[in-house]
Scaffold this motif. Sequence first.
Motif, short mmCIF file in Angstrom:
data_model
loop_
_atom_site.label_atom_id
_atom_site.label_comp_id
_atom_site.label_asym_id
_atom_site.label_seq_id
_atom_site.Cartn_x
_atom_site.Cartn_y
_atom_site.Cartn_z
N PRO A 121 0.97 -1.24 0.07
CA PRO A 121 0.01 -0.01 -0.06
C PRO A 121 0.90 1.34 0.00
N ALA A 122 0.58 2.15 -0.91
CA ALA A 122 1.29 3.42 -0.97
C ALA A 122 0.65 4.61 -1.52
N PHE A 123 0.90 5.62 -1.08
CA PHE A 123 0.05 6.69 -1.47
C PHE A 123 1.12 7.96 -1.38
N PHE A 124 0.66 9.20 -1.74
CA PHE A 124 1.53 10.35 -1.99
C PHE A 124 0.72 11.50 -1.00
N LEU A 125 1.14 12.04 -0.19
CA LEU A 125 0.68 13.21 0.81
C LEU A 125 1.27 14.58 0.21
N GLY A 126 0.40 15.45 0.10
CA GLY A 126 0.93 16.71 0.18
C GLY A 126 0.51 17.63 1.37
N ARG A 127 0.93 19.12 1.19
CA ARG A 127 0.71 19.85 2.04
C ARG A 127 -0.80 19.84 2.55
N ARG A 128 -1.22 20.48 3.81
CA ARG A 128 -2.47 20.18 4.05
C ARG A 128 -2.95 18.84 4.45
N MET A 129 -2.04 17.91 4.24
CA MET A 129 -2.33 16.46 4.47
C MET A 129 -3.32 16.04 3.41
N ASP A 130 -3.22 16.72 2.24
CA ASP A 130 -3.96 15.98 1.11
C ASP A 130 -3.54 14.94 0.68
N ARG A 184 -0.08 20.95 12.37
CA ARG A 184 0.38 22.22 13.18
C ARG A 184 1.85 22.55 12.39
N LEU A 185 2.64 21.67 12.31
CA LEU A 185 3.90 21.87 11.85
C LEU A 185 3.59 22.72 10.25
N CYS A 186 2.85 22.13 9.38
CA CYS A 186 2.59 22.80 8.16
C CYS A 186 1.86 24.04 8.19
N ALA A 187 1.17 24.23 9.32
CA ALA A 187 0.45 25.66 9.44
C ALA A 187 1.79 26.81 9.71
N GLY A 188 2.59 26.19 10.61
CA GLY A 188 3.74 27.38 10.74
C GLY A 188 4.38 27.45 9.58
N CYS A 189 4.30 26.65 8.60
CA CYS A 189 5.21 26.97 7.43
C CYS A 189 4.62 27.85 6.34
N LEU A 246 10.24 13.86 -1.17
CA LEU A 246 10.74 13.84 -2.47
C LEU A 246 11.69 15.21 -2.52
N PRO A 247 13.00 15.01 -3.36
CA PRO A 247 14.08 15.95 -3.28
C PRO A 247 13.51 17.25 -3.81
N ASP A 248 12.71 17.14 -5.16
CA ASP A 248 12.36 18.14 -5.69
C ASP A 248 11.13 19.10 -5.32
N ASP A 249 10.48 18.45 -4.27
CA ASP A 249 9.15 18.95 -3.84
C ASP A 249 9.32 18.65 -2.19
N GLU A 250 9.56 19.54 -1.27
CA GLU A 250 9.55 19.28 0.21
C GLU A 250 8.40 19.06 0.61
N ASP A 251 7.22 19.48 0.21
CA ASP A 251 6.03 19.31 0.64
C ASP A 251 5.19 17.96 0.10
N LEU A 252 5.92 17.27 -0.74
CA LEU A 252 5.28 15.98 -1.27
C LEU A 252 5.98 14.81 -0.59
N HIS A 253 5.29 13.77 -0.13
CA HIS A 253 5.72 12.81 0.64
C HIS A 253 5.32 11.41 0.37
N LEU A 254 5.99 10.37 -0.20
CA LEU A 254 5.65 9.01 -0.27
C LEU A 254 5.70 8.25 0.95
N VAL A 255 4.37 7.77 0.95
CA VAL A 255 4.27 6.93 2.18
C VAL A 255 3.96 5.30 1.95
N THR A 256 4.66 4.62 2.62
CA THR A 256 4.43 3.01 2.21
C THR A 256 4.20 2.24 3.47
N TYR A 257 3.32 1.19 3.48
CA TYR A 257 3.09 0.32 4.53
C TYR A 257 3.73 -1.15 3.88
#
Length: 288
Positions: A121-130, A184-189, A246-257
């Motif tokens: 299971p894998a997905f990408f999360l963006g800012r605002r936890m989208d 909360r961390l995202c809101a600070g940024c 991701l190195p070219d987008d600090e607000d995009l995260h790959l999450v795997t289980y």
Amino acid sequence: MDQRAELSEFLRSRRARLKPEDVGLPALGRHRRVPGLRREELAQLAGVSVAYYTRLEQGHGQNVSGEVLDSIARALRLSDTERDHLTHLAKPKPHKKRTARAAQKVRPQLQQLIDAMEGVPAFFLGRRMDILAWNTMARALFGDFASMRPQERNMARQVFLDPGARELYLDWQCKAVEVVSVLRLCAGCYPDDPQLSGLIGELSVKSDEFRTLWAAHTVQEKGHGTKRLHHRLVGELTLSYETLRLPDDEDLHLVTYHAEPESASAASLGLLAQWGVDEIPAPSAAPR
């Protein structure tokens, strides 16, 4: 969000959690009118004047130096993540404000990457936890994101507003704290992001639990760990998750289980991989 108010409340909350004996200071009597350290005590530990620290705690952080922020962070015993959050609040970066309004997208090659992760299971999360992109296994385990409206594909909204989340996450309280801390961390940024402010406002109105946790001012990076889940079809699973930025987008995260090899949870994931996602009564709650 009001950046000055956020800075003030964060410093107050971190100061309140420290006791004089925690930092080697005498308690000075049995009864203290304020929880935690006094401003005078914190200023002494940080090596700044009381007036200077008081002004900072009132939200005036525009002219504070990095060295002073580091001294205050050490005095408050802040973690690395909390130290970064303090810096964002006191000295926000202009480029963050500009990019916060841009829509995030997942490149087709990245979608192809997670589609190729068979059994994971894998997905990408963006800012605002989208939740921006996902593979078939993520749909089978966490819910059919494709059938949701775009605004519903948000982890924080699902965890606090979807009753299915309490069934999915066996340690729901821990999950809720993590979600609020990351948000909360995202809101600070991104203090000037109207969509983020709207999300926080909606959750504060609709969820008493979110409102209580938000007031604690905890911050946390998305990282790695273990989650205990309950799927309606295969029952309980214990899965490890990893979060990769991701190195070219600090607000995009790959999450795997993934499950421990040859474990009962691995067998359960194998069952989900064999069945078509349309046949699986997956929960509606969203993942971490």
